[in-house]
Design a protein around this motif. Structure first.
Motif, mmCIF file in Angstrom:
data_model
loop_
_atom_site.group_PDB
_atom_site.id
_atom_site.type_symbol
_atom_site.label_atom_id
_atom_site.label_comp_id
_atom_site.label_asym_id
_atom_site.label_seq_id
_atom_site.Cartn_x
_atom_site.Cartn_y
_atom_site.Cartn_z
ATOM 1 N N HIS A 214 0.237 5.967 8.288
ATOM 2 C CA HIS A 214 -0.281 6.465 9.567
ATOM 3 C C HIS A 214 -1.707 7.014 9.388
ATOM 4 N N ALA A 215 -1.919 7.799 8.343
ATOM 5 C CA ALA A 215 -3.236 8.393 8.097
ATOM 6 C C ALA A 215 -4.285 7.314 7.827
ATOM 7 N N VAL A 216 -3.921 6.305 7.058
ATOM 8 C CA VAL A 216 -4.852 5.206 6.767
ATOM 9 C C VAL A 216 -5.160 4.437 8.050
ATOM 10 N N ASN A 217 -4.141 4.176 8.869
ATOM 11 C CA ASN A 217 -4.362 3.482 10.137
ATOM 12 C C ASN A 217 -5.263 4.289 11.066
ATOM 13 N N GLU A 218 -5.054 5.599 11.113
ATOM 14 C CA GLU A 218 -5.873 6.473 11.963
ATOM 15 C C GLU A 218 -7.327 6.487 11.512
ATOM 16 N N SER A 219 -7.549 6.517 10.198
ATOM 17 C CA SER A 219 -8.919 6.567 9.682
ATOM 18 C C SER A 219 -9.645 5.255 9.929
ATOM 19 N N GLY A 220 -8.916 4.154 9.803
ATOM 20 C CA GLY A 220 -9.507 2.844 10.013
ATOM 21 C C GLY A 220 -10.431 2.377 8.909
ATOM 22 N N GLN A 221 -10.821 3.271 8.002
ATOM 23 C CA GLN A 221 -11.808 2.930 6.984
ATOM 24 C C GLN A 221 -11.325 3.173 5.564
ATOM 25 N N VAL A 222 -10.426 4.068 5.383
ATOM 26 C CA VAL A 222 -9.996 4.466 4.046
ATOM 27 C C VAL A 222 -9.167 3.372 3.393
ATOM 28 N N GLY A 223 -9.354 3.189 2.113
ATOM 29 C CA GLY A 223 -8.501 2.325 1.316
ATOM 30 C C GLY A 223 -7.869 3.180 0.238
ATOM 31 N N VAL A 224 -6.569 3.066 0.057
ATOM 32 C CA VAL A 224 -5.870 3.879 -0.930
ATOM 33 C C VAL A 224 -5.280 2.958 -1.992
ATOM 34 N N PRO A 225 -5.643 3.169 -3.272
ATOM 35 C CA PRO A 225 -5.082 2.335 -4.327
ATOM 36 C C PRO A 225 -3.602 2.653 -4.520
ATOM 37 N N VAL A 226 -2.768 1.608 -4.475
ATOM 38 C CA VAL A 226 -1.322 1.816 -4.500
ATOM 39 C C VAL A 226 -0.637 0.618 -5.165
ATOM 40 N N THR A 227 0.541 0.881 -5.714
ATOM 41 C CA THR A 227 1.428 -0.171 -6.192
ATOM 42 C C THR A 227 2.744 0.009 -5.461
ATOM 43 N N VAL A 228 3.288 -1.082 -4.909
ATOM 44 C CA VAL A 228 4.566 -1.033 -4.204
ATOM 45 C C VAL A 228 5.524 -2.042 -4.817
ATOM 46 N N SER A 229 6.789 -1.700 -4.746
ATOM 47 C CA SER A 229 7.850 -2.599 -5.170
ATOM 48 C C SER A 229 8.678 -2.935 -3.950
ATOM 49 N N THR A 230 8.887 -4.229 -3.725
ATOM 50 C CA THR A 230 9.667 -4.665 -2.584
ATOM 51 C C THR A 230 10.457 -5.913 -2.964
ATOM 52 N N GLY A 231 11.751 -5.828 -2.874
ATOM 53 C CA GLY A 231 12.609 -6.970 -3.154
ATOM 54 C C GLY A 231 12.399 -7.575 -4.527
ATOM 55 N N LEU B 277 3.600 -5.272 -6.227
ATOM 56 C CA LEU B 277 2.269 -5.587 -5.709
ATOM 57 C C LEU B 277 1.335 -4.412 -5.950
ATOM 58 N N THR B 278 0.158 -4.709 -6.469
ATOM 59 C CA THR B 278 -0.851 -3.680 -6.714
ATOM 60 C C THR B 278 -2.102 -4.041 -5.935
ATOM 61 N N GLY B 279 -2.682 -3.051 -5.293
ATOM 62 C CA GLY B 279 -3.904 -3.294 -4.534
ATOM 63 C C GLY B 279 -4.313 -2.078 -3.733
ATOM 64 N N MET B 280 -4.988 -2.345 -2.622
ATOM 65 C CA MET B 280 -5.470 -1.274 -1.746
ATOM 66 C C MET B 280 -4.679 -1.265 -0.447
ATOM 67 N N LEU B 281 -4.141 -0.101 -0.115
ATOM 68 C CA LEU B 281 -3.515 0.108 1.187
ATOM 69 C C LEU B 281 -4.657 0.214 2.189
ATOM 70 N N GLU C 141 -4.357 -1.293 9.507
ATOM 71 C CA GLU C 141 -3.967 -2.509 10.211
ATOM 72 C C GLU C 141 -5.187 -3.231 10.774
ATOM 73 N N GLU C 142 -6.109 -2.488 11.334
ATOM 74 C CA GLU C 142 -7.320 -3.067 11.906
ATOM 75 C C GLU C 142 -8.119 -3.823 10.835
ATOM 76 N N ALA C 143 -8.236 -3.239 9.645
ATOM 77 C CA ALA C 143 -8.943 -3.890 8.542
ATOM 78 C C ALA C 143 -8.195 -5.142 8.089
ATOM 79 N N LYS D 183 -12.478 13.164 1.313
ATOM 80 C CA LYS D 183 -11.298 13.997 1.113
ATOM 81 C C LYS D 183 -10.014 13.197 1.281
ATOM 82 N N GLY D 184 -10.139 11.895 1.486
ATOM 83 C CA GLY D 184 -8.964 11.045 1.568
ATOM 84 C C GLY D 184 -8.396 10.938 2.962
ATOM 85 N N PRO D 185 -7.292 10.191 3.077
ATOM 86 C CA PRO D 185 -6.738 9.890 4.389
ATOM 87 C C PRO D 185 -6.098 11.079 5.095
#
Length: 129
Positions: free
Chosen positions: A15-32, A36-40, A43-45, A120-122
């Protein structure tokens, strides 16, 4: 497959990243079973980069209006229930749109330049700092 709850911390980060529209957060997610590693990214971006990679995808942008108001309303209404990841490496690179309910685990990654600037981040807007 059993449905599980969405992590409220990850949902708030999205939600915070979507609200900012500009921030990218480095993250790794596991799904199924896929990691995946990359930048969160917002949605607009996500949609802007999707169109940049293939102009024919412009119809998928909710703001284009090409698929109608109902489509735009549905996509926008789901924005805090999907994370958007610009992934890199090991054959999984590209833009990913993932249901938050599908995320089994996640971790924030440190960046080499962390703390080197005033960003200061998202959560800065949420914390009003």
């Amino acid at each position: 497959m059993a449905k599980h709850d969405t992590d409220p911390v990850l949902q708030q980060l999205v939600h915070a990243v979507n609200e900012s529209g500009q921030v990218g957060v480095p993250v790794t997610v596991s799904t199924g079973g896929t990691v995946l590693t990359g930048m969160l990214i917002a949605e607009e971006a996500y949609f802007a980069e999707l169109v940049e990679g293939s102009p024919l995808m412009s119809a998928l942008q909710p703001s284009s209006g090409l698929l109608g108001k109902e489509y735009a309303k549905n996509v926008t209404g789901e924005s805090d229930h999907r994370l958007h990841l610009r992934a890199a490496g090991d054959g999984v690179e590209g833009l990913w749109r993932i249901s938050l309910e599908a995320v089994d685990g996640w971790v924030l990654r440190a960046t080499p330049n962390a703390g080197a600037h005033d960003d200061k981040g998202p959560f800065a807007r949420l914390l009003k700092t």
